[in-house]
Each structure stands twice: as structure tokens, then as C-alpha cells.
Design a protein around this motif. Structure first.
Motif, PDB file in Angstrom:
ATOM      1  N   ILE A  78      -2.343  30.730 -31.973  1.00  0.00           N
ATOM      2  CA  ILE A  78      -0.991  29.320 -32.613  1.00  0.00           C
ATOM      3  C   ILE A  78      -1.190  30.150 -33.570  1.00  0.00           C
ATOM      4  CG2 ILE A  78       0.242  27.840 -32.968  1.00  0.00           C
ATOM      5  CD1 ILE A  78      -0.107  26.948 -29.885  1.00  0.00           C
ATOM      6  N   ASP A 129       5.401  25.212 -30.185  1.00  0.00           N
ATOM      7  CA  ASP A 129       4.211  24.994 -31.312  1.00  0.00           C
ATOM      8  C   ASP A 129       4.631  25.494 -32.276  1.00  0.00           C
ATOM      9  OD1 ASP A 129       1.363  24.155 -33.132  1.00  0.00           O
ATOM     10  OD2 ASP A 129       1.401  23.000 -31.093  1.00  0.00           O
ATOM     11  N   SER A 143       5.341  20.412 -26.290  1.00  0.00           N
ATOM     12  CA  SER A 143       4.030  21.130 -26.966  1.00  0.00           C
ATOM     13  C   SER A 143       2.728  20.224 -26.517  1.00  0.00           C
ATOM     14  CB  SER A 143       3.534  21.234 -28.216  1.00  0.00           C
ATOM     15  OG  SER A 143       4.709  22.458 -28.501  1.00  0.00           O
ATOM     16  N   TYR A 169       7.282  19.434 -30.797  1.00  0.00           N
ATOM     17  CA  TYR A 169       6.025  18.906 -30.544  1.00  0.00           C
ATOM     18  C   TYR A 169       5.981  18.035 -29.110  1.00  0.00           C
ATOM     19  CZ  TYR A 169       3.263  20.264 -34.931  1.00  0.00           C
ATOM     20  OH  TYR A 169       2.708  21.274 -35.583  1.00  0.00           O
ATOM     21  N   GLN A 187       5.917  23.694 -35.752  1.00  0.00           N
ATOM     22  CA  GLN A 187       5.593  24.065 -37.371  1.00  0.00           C
ATOM     23  C   GLN A 187       6.243  24.109 -38.571  1.00  0.00           C
ATOM     24  OE1 GLN A 187       2.701  23.024 -39.126  1.00  0.00           O
ATOM     25  NE2 GLN A 187       1.106  22.675 -36.868  1.00  0.00           N
ATOM     26  N   TRP A 199       0.573  21.350 -23.045  1.00  0.00           N
ATOM     27  CA  TRP A 199      -1.077  20.888 -23.581  1.00  0.00           C
ATOM     28  C   TRP A 199      -1.880  20.416 -22.272  1.00  0.00           C
ATOM     29  CZ3 TRP A 199      -4.621  24.074 -25.090  1.00  0.00           C
ATOM     30  CH2 TRP A 199      -5.269  23.527 -25.937  1.00  0.00           C
TER      31      TRP A 199
END
Length: 114
Positions: free
Chosen positions: A72, A14, A49, A46, A18, A53
Motif C-alpha cells: 500500500i 486503503d 478496509s 477505512y 488515504q 483486513w
């Protein structure tokens, strides 16, 4: 142990997503609005991730998962400073310390309840 590895992978993927998206938007602002390697890589991470998650949500209470995921914000603050050259001000340092303390308190309270 597996759950810890999933958490570490989530935080790394993550944060990296970003940073890649930020780098990609900086490059696109200077050239065209088409997708580039950084943006495509960021969105790919993403997706990865998101899958991690979903696995975390299956095994962890939501309030713990959200508190843990807030770390994060800390990794992004330091990552953007070291990899993108963004300033790390006293206010952002204090904020990241508060986030880290909050994550520790929530995790510690969970251990003391069990």
C-alpha cells in the motif's frame, strides 16, 4: 481466488481512503474545519478496509499479511503523484522499489517453504 480479490479490494480501498483524506484536508485547510465529502468518504473506506483486513488476518499468517499490506505504501506514492500532483522523487522511487522487492521476497519465501 477469493483471498486474492480481498487483497485487491484492501489495497484499492486503503489507497483511495488515504488519497481522499489528503484531498479533504487540503480543501478544509482553505475553508473551514468541518467535515467534507472527501473526509467522510475516506473514513468510510477505512471502515471497509478494516473489515477486509480482519478477513485477511483470519486466513493469512501475520508476517505475510503485514508484508503484503506494505505494498500500500507503493500504491499511495504513485496515487499521490498521479491524482494529487505530489512530486515523485528519486528517493521515494527507490524506497517504493525496496518495499516492492521486500514484499516479493517474503511472498516467494512462503511459496518455497510450502
Amino acid at each position: 481466488m477469493l483471498n486474492l480479490m480481498i487483497w485487491i479490494c484492501l489495497i484499492i480501498s486503503d489507497t483511495t481512503a488515504q488519497l481522499l483524506l489528503k484531498k479533504g484536508t487540503i480543501e478544509n485547510a482553505l475553508t473551514t474545519w468541518g467535515p467534507n465529502f472527501f473526509i467522510l468518504s475516506g473514513y468510510s473506506l477505512y471502515i471497509f478496509s478494516f473489515l477486509l483486513w480482519m478477513q485477511i488476518l483470519k486466513t493469512t499468517p501475520l508476517y505475510i499479511a503485514l508484508s503484503g499490506a506494505s505494498i500500500i505504501f507503493v500504491t499511495i506514492a504513485f496515487g499521490s503523484h498521479f491524482f494529487l500532483g505530489e512530486p515523485l522523487t528519486i528517493k521515494s522511487l527507490v524506497g517504493t522499489v525496496f518495499v516492492a522487492i521486500g514484499v516479493y521476497i517474503v511472498g516467494y519465501s512462503r511459496k518455497s517453504v510450502n
